[in-house]
Design a protein around this motif. Structure first.
Motif, short mmCIF file in Angstrom:
data_model
loop_
_atom_site.label_atom_id
_atom_site.label_comp_id
_atom_site.label_asym_id
_atom_site.label_seq_id
_atom_site.Cartn_x
_atom_site.Cartn_y
_atom_site.Cartn_z
N ASP A 1 0.82 -1.22 0.00
CA ASP A 1 0.00 0.00 0.00
C ASP A 1 0.84 1.26 0.00
N ALA A 2 2.09 1.16 0.45
CA ALA A 2 2.96 2.34 0.53
C ALA A 2 3.80 2.53 -0.73
N THR A 3 3.72 1.62 -1.69
CA THR A 3 4.61 1.68 -2.85
C THR A 3 4.15 2.66 -3.92
N GLY A 4 2.87 3.00 -3.92
CA GLY A 4 2.34 3.84 -4.99
C GLY A 4 1.89 3.05 -6.20
N LEU A 5 2.07 1.72 -6.19
CA LEU A 5 1.61 0.89 -7.29
C LEU A 5 0.08 0.82 -7.27
N VAL A 6 -0.51 0.68 -8.45
CA VAL A 6 -1.96 0.73 -8.61
C VAL A 6 -2.52 -0.68 -8.75
N PRO A 7 -3.55 -1.04 -7.98
CA PRO A 7 -4.17 -2.37 -8.16
C PRO A 7 -4.64 -2.54 -9.60
N ALA A 8 -4.46 -3.74 -10.13
CA ALA A 8 -4.83 -4.01 -11.52
C ALA A 8 -5.40 -5.41 -11.65
N LYS A 9 -6.28 -5.56 -12.61
CA LYS A 9 -6.82 -6.87 -12.95
C LYS A 9 -6.49 -7.11 -14.42
N VAL A 10 -5.75 -8.20 -14.68
CA VAL A 10 -5.30 -8.50 -16.04
C VAL A 10 -6.09 -9.70 -16.57
N ALA A 11 -6.65 -9.54 -17.74
CA ALA A 11 -7.42 -10.62 -18.35
C ALA A 11 -6.56 -11.88 -18.49
N GLY A 12 -7.07 -12.99 -18.01
CA GLY A 12 -6.35 -14.26 -18.12
C GLY A 12 -5.41 -14.55 -16.97
N TRP A 13 -5.16 -13.56 -16.10
CA TRP A 13 -4.29 -13.79 -14.94
C TRP A 13 -5.18 -14.18 -13.77
N SER A 14 -4.89 -15.26 -13.12
CA SER A 14 -5.72 -15.71 -12.02
C SER A 14 -5.45 -14.92 -10.74
N GLN A 15 -4.29 -14.30 -10.65
CA GLN A 15 -3.93 -13.56 -9.45
C GLN A 15 -4.09 -12.06 -9.67
N ARG A 16 -4.36 -11.34 -8.60
CA ARG A 16 -4.44 -9.88 -8.68
C ARG A 16 -3.06 -9.32 -8.99
N ALA A 17 -3.04 -8.12 -9.50
CA ALA A 17 -1.78 -7.52 -9.92
C ALA A 17 -1.72 -6.07 -9.48
#
Length: 415
Positions: free
Chosen positions: A256-272
């Motif tokens: 949460d402190a990294t500044g990275l943005v939650p993402a959902k990628v088509a075909g990826w089973s895991q969150r990104a």
């Protein structure tokens, strides 16, 4: 946008978009930023080292793949700076001009000198444990410190030898001692000579403003996870952990402190998570056509490579020859943003030889694709040949039509 499990909006990305984000972040799509090898190292964050040398060693192949035919001497100089050249530093002189240092990241890696403070968490962890692979003999570290202080940078051989017997694992006391001092940050590998590490005291090799900075563990981990996210463009929790070989629960505690943005990628089973700067502009530009080291950060994580590129790669250097499928040092062939296949290279005098080329089935499904793949293969082979000083290319075994390969090689021959 979609909602993540925690209710935070997540960016939705297609699989191809995620692939292009990684290619651009890794330096294979679009224009390269100015600054050559140092800028590339800063962008990637880590360049893995390996003992195998076929066309060149892996840490030389990494900048070649992105920057083209940069001189191998220039690559070494960019990594080691004014420290390059064993004995240039004196016992009393400073060697603080190096742009990089070697330490444990994804594996043994070349890292930007500016990142020295970020590995304080790992140095402290070794100190708390008291040893890594071998118990440290009493008294030997004091002897090594004194030798380095009086004699200047030294190799393990100069300190007393690396082996206690012929067995690879049977380190001498001096080897155990110097590696321990490297682990905990008292000494630094300031260059490699004949593939031997050259060690110097950290107080001579690392700028004081970096050496004396001791961020706490969370600060180190936050910076490294953010760095991994930037180097990959978009990544899963496992991808972020693998980049610098930290634990996945450590990723969780700082994400949460990294500044990275939650993402959902088509075909990826895991969150990104994605780098917001990477999302700000479209991933466009020229794709690189090149051979990759199997230890290149684009492909060093085999699970990520399979998920992003649909490409399953295995290093067969340690597989018995009769059981190899693609060859001793099969190098992935990158072209058009895809991993088309593999090339097992060798050299005979001034001839670069492809002992074997293996294309992915989809890359030869139609005649048009076969032609395109043959042209990409020929381009990559001639570029590599020119870089290593060869003026001829020969393909021994290939699953492409032989006349098509020969025609493509002739068309790609440098004028």
């Amino acid at each position: 946008m979609v909602q993540t499990a925690g209710g935070t909006p997540a960016v939705e990305l297609g699989a191809d978009e995620a692939r292009r984000l990684q290619l651009r972040a890794q330096g294979f799509l679009g224009a390269q930023p100015r600054g050559g090898v140092p800028a590339m190292l800063e962008r990637l964050g880590a360049v893995q080292l390996d003992t195998i040398s076929v066309l060149a060693r892996s840490h030389e192949l990494v900048p070649y793949a992105r920057l083209g035919p940069v001189g191998r001497g220039a690559i070494e100089s960019a990594y080691w700076g004014s420290a390059n050249g064993h004995r240039k530093g004196s016992a009393k002189g400073s060697r603080k001009g190096a742009g990089a240092f070697e330490y444990w990241a994804h594996a043994a890696s070349i890292l930007p000198m500016a990142d020295w403070p970020l590995f304080a968490f790992r140095r402290r962890a070794y100190l708390r444990r008291g040893w890594r692979w071998h118990k440290v003999p009493e008294g030997v570290c004091a002897e090594i410190r004194a030798r380095l202080r009086s004699d200047g940078p030294l190799t393990t051989k100069e300190l007393g030898g690396a082996k206690a017997s012929a067995e690879w694992w049977d380190w001498s006391d001096h080897k155990i001692g110097i590696e321990w001092l490297l682990d905990v940050g008292e000494v630094v590998c300031v260059e490699r000579v004949g593939w031997r590490r050259v060690y110097d005291l950290a107080e001579r090799a690392v700028p004081d403003e970096l050496r004396t900075r001791e961020p706490d563990d969370d600060a180190c981990l936050t910076a490294l996870v953010a760095r991994a996210g930037r180097a990959l463009g978009v990544a899963t929790r496992g991808d972020l952990a693998d980049y610098y070989r930290i634990r996945q629960d450590q990723v969780d505690q700082v994400i949460d402190a990294t500044g990275l943005v939650p993402a959902k990628v088509a075909g990826w089973s895991q969150r990104a998570w994605a780098d917001p700067d990477a999302l700000a502009t479209a991933s466009r530009g020229r794709h690189a056509t090149t051979l990759l080291s199997p230890f290149d950060s684009l492909v060093w994580d085999r699970a990520r490579t399979s998920r992003v590129f649909g490409f399953d790669h295995r290093l067969e250097a340690y597989v018995p020859k009769a059981k190899r499928v693609h060859g001793y040092f099969a190098m992935p062939l990158l072209a058009g943003g895809r991993l088309l296949g593999r090339v097992d290279p060798a050299r005979e005098g001034r001839t670069l030889i492809a002992r074997q080329t293996s294309l992915e089935p989809w890359a030869t499904r139609t005649f048009a694709r076969t032609e395109t793949s043959a042209a990409a293969l020929a381009t990559a082979l001639w570029r590599a040949a020119t870089w290593v000083g060869c003026d001829d290319v020969r393909v021994e075994r290939t699953d492409l039509p032989r006349p098509l390969v020969e025609s493509a090689l002739k068309a790609a021959t440098p004028t």
